[in-house]
Scaffold this motif. Sequence first.
Motif, PDB file in Angstrom:
ATOM      1  N   ASN A  90      -6.283 -58.932  22.713  1.00  0.00           N
ATOM      2  CA  ASN A  90      -7.129 -59.381  23.825  1.00  0.00           C
ATOM      3  C   ASN A  90      -6.989 -58.513  25.065  1.00  0.00           C
ATOM      4  O   ASN A  90      -7.610 -58.790  26.090  1.00  0.00           O
ATOM      5  CB  ASN A  90      -6.815 -60.840  24.184  1.00  0.00           C
ATOM      6  CG  ASN A  90      -7.312 -61.774  23.107  1.00  0.00           C
ATOM      7  OD1 ASN A  90      -8.444 -61.649  22.649  1.00  0.00           O
ATOM      8  ND2 ASN A  90      -6.466 -62.679  22.660  1.00  0.00           N
ATOM      9  N   TRP A  91      -6.160 -57.518  24.983  1.00  0.00           N
ATOM     10  CA  TRP A  91      -5.997 -56.593  26.109  1.00  0.00           C
ATOM     11  C   TRP A  91      -6.828 -55.340  25.851  1.00  0.00           C
ATOM     12  O   TRP A  91      -7.075 -54.954  24.698  1.00  0.00           O
ATOM     13  CB  TRP A  91      -4.535 -56.209  26.273  1.00  0.00           C
ATOM     14  CG  TRP A  91      -3.753 -57.204  27.065  1.00  0.00           C
ATOM     15  CD1 TRP A  91      -4.232 -58.313  27.705  1.00  0.00           C
ATOM     16  CD2 TRP A  91      -2.331 -57.194  27.299  1.00  0.00           C
ATOM     17  NE1 TRP A  91      -3.204 -58.986  28.319  1.00  0.00           N
ATOM     18  CE2 TRP A  91      -2.035 -58.333  28.097  1.00  0.00           C
ATOM     19  CE3 TRP A  91      -1.294 -56.343  26.932  1.00  0.00           C
ATOM     20  CZ2 TRP A  91      -0.748 -58.626  28.527  1.00  0.00           C
ATOM     21  CZ3 TRP A  91      -0.013 -56.636  27.353  1.00  0.00           C
ATOM     22  CH2 TRP A  91       0.261 -57.767  28.141  1.00  0.00           C
ATOM     23  N   SER A  92      -7.183 -54.691  26.929  1.00  0.00           N
ATOM     24  CA  SER A  92      -7.936 -53.442  26.808  1.00  0.00           C
ATOM     25  C   SER A  92      -7.025 -52.349  26.232  1.00  0.00           C
ATOM     26  O   SER A  92      -5.786 -52.493  26.237  1.00  0.00           O
ATOM     27  CB  SER A  92      -8.432 -53.003  28.179  1.00  0.00           C
ATOM     28  OG  SER A  92      -7.330 -52.678  28.991  1.00  0.00           O
ATOM     29  N   GLY A  93      -7.656 -51.280  25.781  1.00  0.00           N
ATOM     30  CA  GLY A  93      -6.885 -50.145  25.293  1.00  0.00           C
ATOM     31  C   GLY A  93      -5.942 -49.637  26.367  1.00  0.00           C
ATOM     32  O   GLY A  93      -4.773 -49.312  26.108  1.00  0.00           O
ATOM     33  N   GLU A  94      -6.445 -49.623  27.587  1.00  0.00           N
ATOM     34  CA  GLU A  94      -5.662 -49.124  28.729  1.00  0.00           C
ATOM     35  C   GLU A  94      -4.389 -49.958  28.929  1.00  0.00           C
ATOM     36  O   GLU A  94      -3.305 -49.417  29.128  1.00  0.00           O
ATOM     37  CB  GLU A  94      -6.546 -49.201  29.966  1.00  0.00           C
ATOM     38  CG  GLU A  94      -6.060 -48.359  31.118  1.00  0.00           C
ATOM     39  CD  GLU A  94      -7.102 -48.318  32.225  1.00  0.00           C
ATOM     40  OE1 GLU A  94      -8.092 -49.091  32.166  1.00  0.00           O
ATOM     41  OE2 GLU A  94      -6.927 -47.508  33.138  1.00  0.00           O
ATOM     42  N   LYS A  95      -4.560 -51.271  28.850  1.00  0.00           N
ATOM     43  CA  LYS A  95      -3.408 -52.163  29.062  1.00  0.00           C
ATOM     44  C   LYS A  95      -2.409 -52.025  27.904  1.00  0.00           C
ATOM     45  O   LYS A  95      -1.202 -52.116  28.106  1.00  0.00           O
ATOM     46  CB  LYS A  95      -3.896 -53.609  29.184  1.00  0.00           C
ATOM     47  CG  LYS A  95      -3.055 -54.411  30.132  1.00  0.00           C
ATOM     48  CD  LYS A  95      -3.729 -55.679  30.567  1.00  0.00           C
ATOM     49  CE  LYS A  95      -2.761 -56.495  31.410  1.00  0.00           C
ATOM     50  NZ  LYS A  95      -3.270 -57.795  31.767  1.00  0.00           N
ATOM     51  N   GLU A 124     -11.586 -48.946  28.152  1.00  0.00           N
ATOM     52  CA  GLU A 124     -11.704 -50.203  28.919  1.00  0.00           C
ATOM     53  C   GLU A 124     -12.019 -51.388  27.996  1.00  0.00           C
ATOM     54  O   GLU A 124     -11.858 -52.538  28.383  1.00  0.00           O
ATOM     55  CB  GLU A 124     -12.770 -50.061  30.018  1.00  0.00           C
ATOM     56  CG  GLU A 124     -14.220 -49.979  29.539  1.00  0.00           C
ATOM     57  CD  GLU A 124     -14.568 -48.705  28.764  1.00  0.00           C
ATOM     58  OE1 GLU A 124     -13.819 -47.707  28.884  1.00  0.00           O
ATOM     59  OE2 GLU A 124     -15.563 -48.708  28.017  1.00  0.00           O
ATOM     60  N   LYS A 125     -12.417 -51.104  26.763  1.00  0.00           N
ATOM     61  CA  LYS A 125     -12.744 -52.182  25.821  1.00  0.00           C
ATOM     62  C   LYS A 125     -11.492 -52.891  25.328  1.00  0.00           C
ATOM     63  O   LYS A 125     -10.432 -52.268  25.192  1.00  0.00           O
ATOM     64  CB  LYS A 125     -13.466 -51.599  24.594  1.00  0.00           C
ATOM     65  CG  LYS A 125     -14.959 -51.546  24.741  1.00  0.00           C
ATOM     66  CD  LYS A 125     -15.552 -51.261  23.369  1.00  0.00           C
ATOM     67  CE  LYS A 125     -17.046 -51.218  23.382  1.00  0.00           C
ATOM     68  NZ  LYS A 125     -17.602 -50.904  22.075  1.00  0.00           N
ATOM     69  N   ARG A 126     -11.657 -54.185  25.003  1.00  0.00           N
ATOM     70  CA  ARG A 126     -10.523 -54.897  24.416  1.00  0.00           C
ATOM     71  C   ARG A 126     -10.239 -54.339  23.020  1.00  0.00           C
ATOM     72  O   ARG A 126     -11.181 -53.951  22.315  1.00  0.00           O
ATOM     73  CB  ARG A 126     -10.835 -56.388  24.324  1.00  0.00           C
ATOM     74  CG  ARG A 126     -10.802 -57.062  25.686  1.00  0.00           C
ATOM     75  CD  ARG A 126     -10.777 -58.542  25.556  1.00  0.00           C
ATOM     76  NE  ARG A 126     -11.957 -59.072  24.889  1.00  0.00           N
ATOM     77  CZ  ARG A 126     -12.211 -60.380  24.760  1.00  0.00           C
ATOM     78  NH1 ARG A 126     -11.369 -61.255  25.230  1.00  0.00           N
ATOM     79  NH2 ARG A 126     -13.296 -60.788  24.148  1.00  0.00           N
ATOM     80  N   ASP A 129     -12.299 -55.444  20.164  1.00  0.00           N
ATOM     81  CA  ASP A 129     -13.707 -55.042  20.148  1.00  0.00           C
ATOM     82  C   ASP A 129     -13.892 -53.569  19.751  1.00  0.00           C
ATOM     83  O   ASP A 129     -15.023 -53.084  19.691  1.00  0.00           O
ATOM     84  CB  ASP A 129     -14.335 -55.270  21.533  1.00  0.00           C
ATOM     85  CG  ASP A 129     -14.353 -56.748  21.897  1.00  0.00           C
ATOM     86  OD1 ASP A 129     -14.461 -57.570  20.960  1.00  0.00           O
ATOM     87  OD2 ASP A 129     -14.232 -57.073  23.086  1.00  0.00           O
TER      88      ASP A 129
END
Lengths: 289, 217
Positions: A90-95, A124-126, A129
């Motif tokens: 549920n986190w973005s790629g960045e996170k 920025e996408k989860r 996704d």
Amino acid sequence: METAFQLTDLTKNFSDFRLGPLNLNLEPGKVLGYVGPNGSGKTTTMHCLVGLIKADSGQAEIFGKENNPNKVDWKFNIGYVGDKHVFYENWSGEKNLKFISQFYPDWSDKMAQSLIKRFELPIEKRAKDLSSGNRVKLSLVQVLSRFPKLLILDEPTAGLDPVVRTELLDILFEVLEDGERAIFYSTHILTDISRLADELAFIDNGQIKLKAPKDDLTDNWKRISFKLNENKVEFDNVVNIENEGNNYKVISKNFESTLQHLKNIGAQNIQETRMGIDEIAVYILKENK
Amino acid sequence: MYRLLKTEINYFKLHLSVIVLVSLIFTICALNNIKLFPQIYFLEKYFWSVIVGLGIYAIVFMIWSMRKKEMRERQHALLPISINKLTFTRWLFGVSPFILVGFYIEMLRSILPSQQLIYIERINGQLGMMFIALVGFDLVINSWFALQSKRYDKRLIYTVILSIALIILSFGVIYIVSASIIKPFGFGGEEIFFFIWALIISLVDATIFTKRKLLVG
């Protein structure tokens, strides 16, 4: 000499499968292609190496350090990309990258950004996704941004369509071709690795069938056609024979030896053809069945 | 270890905040003697034990299902963290919601007037049983992976049946034992024994987790 990794008499037993005893090593800076059919033990070998599976016996060492689950220095030296890509979905790629970065002192944001750009990764996408191809790319960014000395890639392109696979491999090889890392790459699609590999190890049914430098294989394994008037001839180091009358086509696993033998028995019009590494693999794995 | 725990709390902050919210609403009702079902004693008596006990269990269960689905053990096992630290973090993250809520309920018990104890009468019993069920289930999984294979084996079925039987049996035994031992001391509820039993199972579970032979899932 210190090896990138060394497996010594490694075994792992399951109710319906036995891996090993395996003895396998890789020198720093070299690329080892690990080739075998599905279910041959490639993934289990890699899982034992990275500590996801505890071997029943034997030893696994990474740059001279045993892969002890409680002394984890060895983990800084390895980067593993498996066939399953695990993230905080549920986190973005960045996170997700930020999460990983805090565990590795050598992490480089600059490298991560450059790879993201090169891979055209929608960071920025989860994670949940992301497409299959982008999940592989995110895994690779996670691993490559911390400069591991040994990269362990377990069929990272499995399940991708041919276009994405080719694109991904092109970028990956471009990144890896600096030759500074040792790479242990498992696949059953040989074209994926043949460009990069220095050595190839063939595994089937949990056993290493052959490990050899790629150039030795392409030099030794050749298709030879010739004319021979005799019948009932036994050939040296030949794994496959086809003939129409006196015209023969054979596949030799030791070209020089077979050639000498053919000359001795009076073969004529001897012509050699080089074989692709994927063809050679098929015969190696078939030969040992 | 701290970074990993912080990450898990951060990732599940929505789930965890529901636990805090439920506890908060419950506290307001209990302290102000707000009866939600004034005409139906039965409902009033069991409502909060079900909401708090089962509710918290459901949320924790959701968290652990999500962790399983996202293959958290595999992800964390690849990090440069020792298995002992990983186990401790996992244990702490797993037992904290139950222990904190259980402790909080006992705190409330000490300040609530006796006529309002109906609010908390059965919560810790319910919560403790759910706690046992969760750690028991985890124990089954970890025992299996400590035993061996990722491939199907009859031993899995036997282990599951045996563990479930032990857990069900333990509910009855613990209740009888706890009632007889704790009640004479007038301590805040024999339910506390469920917690102690669950904590013991969780520690056994944690020890077994370190022995797991497979961390792929």
